[in-house]
Design a protein around this motif. Structure first.
Motif, mmCIF file in Angstrom:
data_model
loop_
_atom_site.group_PDB
_atom_site.id
_atom_site.type_symbol
_atom_site.label_atom_id
_atom_site.label_comp_id
_atom_site.label_asym_id
_atom_site.label_seq_id
_atom_site.Cartn_x
_atom_site.Cartn_y
_atom_site.Cartn_z
ATOM 1 N N VAL A 127 0.848 -1.194 0.000
ATOM 2 C CA VAL A 127 0.000 0.000 0.000
ATOM 3 C C VAL A 127 0.881 1.240 0.000
ATOM 4 O O VAL A 127 1.747 1.407 0.869
ATOM 5 N N ASP A 150 0.585 5.496 -0.212
ATOM 6 C CA ASP A 150 -0.287 6.668 -0.148
ATOM 7 C C ASP A 150 0.168 7.708 -1.165
ATOM 8 O O ASP A 150 1.360 8.041 -1.232
ATOM 9 N N ALA A 195 -6.363 8.577 1.940
ATOM 10 C CA ALA A 195 -5.488 7.497 2.392
ATOM 11 C C ALA A 195 -5.547 7.336 3.903
ATOM 12 O O ALA A 195 -5.664 6.216 4.425
ATOM 13 N N GLY A 196 -5.492 8.444 4.620
ATOM 14 C CA GLY A 196 -5.547 8.369 6.066
ATOM 15 C C GLY A 196 -6.866 7.801 6.553
ATOM 16 O O GLY A 196 -6.908 7.023 7.515
ATOM 17 N N ARG A 203 -6.798 4.056 6.030
ATOM 18 C CA ARG A 203 -5.907 3.434 7.005
ATOM 19 C C ARG A 203 -6.573 3.380 8.381
ATOM 20 O O ARG A 203 -6.387 2.419 9.140
ATOM 21 N N ASP A 204 -7.372 4.384 8.709
ATOM 22 C CA ASP A 204 -8.084 4.392 9.990
ATOM 23 C C ASP A 204 -9.102 3.252 10.087
ATOM 24 O O ASP A 204 -9.535 2.921 11.200
ATOM 25 N N GLN A 205 -9.460 2.683 8.944
ATOM 26 C CA GLN A 205 -10.365 1.527 8.935
ATOM 27 C C GLN A 205 -9.616 0.209 9.106
ATOM 28 O O GLN A 205 -10.197 -0.864 8.944
ATOM 29 N N LEU A 253 -7.212 -0.910 7.183
ATOM 30 C CA LEU A 253 -7.126 -1.546 5.875
ATOM 31 C C LEU A 253 -5.875 -2.399 5.721
ATOM 32 O O LEU A 253 -5.937 -3.528 5.220
ATOM 33 N N LEU A 254 -4.730 -1.902 6.140
ATOM 34 C CA LEU A 254 -3.496 -2.662 5.932
ATOM 35 C C LEU A 254 -3.524 -3.975 6.697
ATOM 36 O O LEU A 254 -3.143 -5.024 6.164
ATOM 37 N N ASP A 256 3.477 -1.876 4.104
ATOM 38 C CA ASP A 256 3.352 -0.427 4.026
ATOM 39 C C ASP A 256 4.431 0.127 3.100
ATOM 40 O O ASP A 256 5.620 0.078 3.414
ATOM 41 N N LEU A 271 -3.394 4.601 -2.674
ATOM 42 C CA LEU A 271 -4.498 5.337 -2.086
ATOM 43 C C LEU A 271 -4.305 6.818 -2.380
ATOM 44 O O LEU A 271 -3.407 7.456 -1.836
ATOM 45 N N ALA A 328 -13.220 0.549 2.186
ATOM 46 C CA ALA A 328 -12.335 -0.462 2.757
ATOM 47 C C ALA A 328 -12.960 -1.846 2.635
ATOM 48 O O ALA A 328 -12.285 -2.822 2.266
#
Length: 301
Positions: A5, A7, A29-30, A33-35, A37-38, A45, A95, A287
């Motif tokens: 991933v 960004d 992207a942020g 990522r807060d979900q 996702l990675l 990353d 993203l 996501a």
């Protein structure tokens, strides 16, 4: 198979939503990522490619694409990251950002060969000086720019114009009412299917037809996904929401055949604007779509 991933939080290709503000898609992207996702994808990353400042300066209608010099610099930086990250055995998830990040991703693939493109978007994005009295926002000209139509500082970076040939390009998901450039885009690319046409033929079958139309000489294929392909009833947090888009299950059905093709090197996601979605519902939906589609395609480790 590993997922990497990266960004690409550039908003350089969109008009300000209102005076004194900048487009909020740089937060995409942020928000994803807060979900988590990675972790949900088991992804590596690949870091962030930081964009230049959004500053249209004294730009006026008729001056060409605004932020063009900054977009060109950013495209080179993103292409460098793609060139390093899109290695055999990996799948690159970029993203965004707005749709202009596609210039950098395709440039990165073009440096190593002949890429193909599946362009999934609610709009044809085929505006260029040959068919429009005025251009301006690169995000609204994405399909035209990557196929070599437009000002050379954006279409011929590294002397590699076009980044993708018309015959190696498919466009899916258009549903802008009265799109004046849809017919020209349809004539140019190998396959174009509107949402109405996709639903009539089947979303998965349409995606398979798009892959089949891309020439055998293509080395790798890139998928561009604009969140505005989704219907505003489920994805209103985009700059130009139009009725008649796909539902999430239909988007997953479209993506699975594409992501299952071993020629597909990666996907970029663009345009979702967290500033228009305080609860974060759109980030959760996107996501979920990515996790489901990549899992069904066998891309998740």
């Amino acid at each position: 198979m590993s997922i990497v991933v990266v960004d690409a939080p550039s908003n350089l290709g969109l008009r300000p939503p209102r005076p004194g503000t900048v487009p909020g898609c740089y937060k995409l992207a942020g928000a994803l990522r807060d979900q988590g996702l990675l972790a949900r994808l088991g992804a590596l990353d690949g870091g962030v490619v930081t964009p230049p400042r959004y500053d249209r300066g004294g730009w006026a209608e008729g001056d060409g694409v605004f932020n063009a010099a900054a977009i060109a610099r950013y495209s080179v930086a993103l292409a460098d990251r793609v060139d390093r990250s899109a290695t055999p055995g990996s799948f690159l998830l970029v993203l965004g950002g707005d749709c202009s990040v596609l210039l950098g991703t395709l440039l990165g693939l073009r440096r190593r060969g002949r890429p193909g493109l599946v362009y999934i978007d609610g709009h044809s994005d085929f505006r260029h000086p040959g068919n429009s009295p005025s251009v301006g926002a690169a995000a609204g000209e994405g399909l035209a720019l990557v196929t070599g139509r437009g000002q050379p500082d954006l279409t011929d970076i590294d002397g590699l114009r076009p980044y993708v040939r018309d015959t190696d390009t498919a466009a899916l998901g258009m549903h802008e009412p009265g799109d004046p450039l849809l017919a020209a885009a349809r004539e140019a690319v190998a396959v174009l299917a509107t949402v109405e046409e996709m639903l009539a033929a089947g979303c998965g079958a349409t995606a398979t037809r798009a892959l089949g139309a891309i020439a055998p000489g293509v080395d790798r294929i890139w998928v561009h996904l604009d969140a505005d392909v989704l219907d505003p009833s489920v994805m209103p947090a985009v700059d130009s929401p139009d009725p008649g888009g796909l539902q999430p299950a239909e988007l997953v059905e479209t993506l699975v055949p594409l992501l299952s093709d071993p020629r597909v090197a990666g996907l970029d996601l663009a345009i979702y604007d967290p500033d228009l979605d305080e609860p974060g519902d759109g980030a959760r939906l996107l996501a979920d779509v990515l996790v489901e589609a990549l899992g069904a395609a066998g891309r998740r480790p």
